[in-house]
Design a protein around this motif. Structure first.
Motif, PDB file in Angstrom:
ATOM      1  N   GLN A 168      -6.744   1.216  -2.183  1.00  0.00           N
ATOM      2  CA  GLN A 168      -5.988   2.401  -1.805  1.00  0.00           C
ATOM      3  C   GLN A 168      -5.282   2.972  -3.027  1.00  0.00           C
ATOM      4  O   GLN A 168      -5.123   2.296  -4.032  1.00  0.00           O
ATOM      5  CB  GLN A 168      -4.957   2.108  -0.716  1.00  0.00           C
ATOM      6  N   LEU A 169      -4.889   4.228  -2.887  1.00  0.00           N
ATOM      7  CA  LEU A 169      -4.095   4.907  -3.902  1.00  0.00           C
ATOM      8  C   LEU A 169      -2.924   5.583  -3.200  1.00  0.00           C
ATOM      9  O   LEU A 169      -3.039   6.015  -2.054  1.00  0.00           O
ATOM     10  CB  LEU A 169      -4.917   5.981  -4.622  1.00  0.00           C
ATOM     11  N   TYR A 170      -1.820   5.701  -3.914  1.00  0.00           N
ATOM     12  CA  TYR A 170      -0.634   6.391  -3.429  1.00  0.00           C
ATOM     13  C   TYR A 170      -0.317   7.530  -4.377  1.00  0.00           C
ATOM     14  O   TYR A 170      -0.729   7.523  -5.544  1.00  0.00           O
ATOM     15  CB  TYR A 170       0.569   5.430  -3.367  1.00  0.00           C
ATOM     16  N   TYR A 193      -2.767  20.531  -0.491  1.00  0.00           N
ATOM     17  CA  TYR A 193      -3.847  20.328  -1.469  1.00  0.00           C
ATOM     18  C   TYR A 193      -4.434  18.929  -1.313  1.00  0.00           C
ATOM     19  O   TYR A 193      -5.647  18.760  -1.224  1.00  0.00           O
ATOM     20  CB  TYR A 193      -3.287  20.538  -2.886  1.00  0.00           C
ATOM     21  N   TYR A 194      -3.565  17.927  -1.272  1.00  0.00           N
ATOM     22  CA  TYR A 194      -4.040  16.550  -1.179  1.00  0.00           C
ATOM     23  C   TYR A 194      -4.611  16.233   0.199  1.00  0.00           C
ATOM     24  O   TYR A 194      -5.599  15.482   0.298  1.00  0.00           O
ATOM     25  CB  TYR A 194      -2.935  15.571  -1.571  1.00  0.00           C
ATOM     26  N   TRP A 228      -6.273  12.826   1.670  1.00  0.00           N
ATOM     27  CA  TRP A 228      -5.076  12.007   1.651  1.00  0.00           C
ATOM     28  C   TRP A 228      -4.303  12.182   2.957  1.00  0.00           C
ATOM     29  O   TRP A 228      -4.371  13.244   3.579  1.00  0.00           O
ATOM     30  CB  TRP A 228      -4.183  12.409   0.477  1.00  0.00           C
ATOM     31  N   THR A 229      -3.544  11.147   3.353  1.00  0.00           N
ATOM     32  CA  THR A 229      -2.720  11.233   4.553  1.00  0.00           C
ATOM     33  C   THR A 229      -1.254  11.025   4.180  1.00  0.00           C
ATOM     34  O   THR A 229      -0.925  10.277   3.253  1.00  0.00           O
ATOM     35  CB  THR A 229      -3.124  10.187   5.601  1.00  0.00           C
ATOM     36  N   MET A 248       2.010  10.009  -0.106  1.00  0.00           N
ATOM     37  CA  MET A 248       0.697  10.082   0.520  1.00  0.00           C
ATOM     38  C   MET A 248      -0.154   8.878   0.142  1.00  0.00           C
ATOM     39  O   MET A 248       0.078   8.233  -0.881  1.00  0.00           O
ATOM     40  CB  MET A 248       0.017  11.394   0.117  1.00  0.00           C
ATOM     41  N   LEU A 249      -1.166   8.616   0.973  1.00  0.00           N
ATOM     42  CA  LEU A 249      -2.055   7.473   0.818  1.00  0.00           C
ATOM     43  C   LEU A 249      -3.497   7.927   0.949  1.00  0.00           C
ATOM     44  O   LEU A 249      -3.825   8.773   1.793  1.00  0.00           O
ATOM     45  CB  LEU A 249      -1.753   6.432   1.910  1.00  0.00           C
ATOM     46  N   LEU A 250      -4.344   7.328   0.129  1.00  0.00           N
ATOM     47  CA  LEU A 250      -5.783   7.482   0.279  1.00  0.00           C
ATOM     48  C   LEU A 250      -6.365   6.080   0.381  1.00  0.00           C
ATOM     49  O   LEU A 250      -6.295   5.310  -0.582  1.00  0.00           O
ATOM     50  CB  LEU A 250      -6.399   8.226  -0.908  1.00  0.00           C
TER      51      LEU A 250
END
Length: 157
Positions: free
Chosen positions: A115-117, A126-127, A132-133, A148-150
């Motif tokens: 995951q990425l933040y 945009y994200y 992204w959530t 946000m998190l992906l």
């Protein structure tokens, strides 16, 4: 547009540090231009985190993106963070930012990150359009920001 690791273009660190300082010093008023430069130098070491990538057009630097262990001083164990997405104003609205984000996501996947933040004071839409959530909205250093998190295993990119 070409995207390369900053380790292969250390001569642009001064330019990026100035751009990043000018863009984000209000979020980090205690940090100097030299602090921004030091962070960029640290991201040229071999390894996955931290890393910085540079977008170039015709040999000229036009933007950057980083993968950092932490990008906020908060009491959460979240890591790593997409940070320093910056595109020079002359190159905005041309897809450079999206290409930088996609490059960083692919790099994270190749390096088995789950995951990425990120946090953003103004670019939530945009994200979200990039998958992204929103985790939460909070006050941070005097501004309202979206964290946000992906989840990389779920996006299928």
């Amino acid at each position: 547009m070409q995207i390369i690791n900053l380790a292969h273009a250390p001569e642009v660190i001064g330019t990026l540090a100035r751009w990043h300082f000018d863009e984000w010093h209000t979020l980090y008023p205690e940090e100097t231009l030299e602090d921004f430069q030091t962070e960029l130098v640290a991201s040229t070491a071999q390894g996955t985190v931290p890393s910085t990538f540079v977008a170039q057009v015709d040999g000229n630097v036009v933007g950057s993106i980083s993968l950092l262990p932490h990008d906020m001083d908060i009491d959460e164990p979240w890591t790593p963070w997409l940070a320093n997405l910056y595109v020079h104003p002359d190159y905005r609205q041309q897809g450079a930012g999206k290409q930088l984000v996609q490059h960083l996501i692919a790099f994270a996947r190749r390096n088995s990150l789950d995951q990425l933040y990120l946090f953003t004071p103004s670019s939530r839409d945009y994200y979200e359009a990039l998958g992204w959530t929103l985790l939460r909205r909070q006050s941070y250093k005097g501004q309202q920001v979206d964290i946000m998190l992906l989840a990389l295993s779920e996006t299928g990119e």
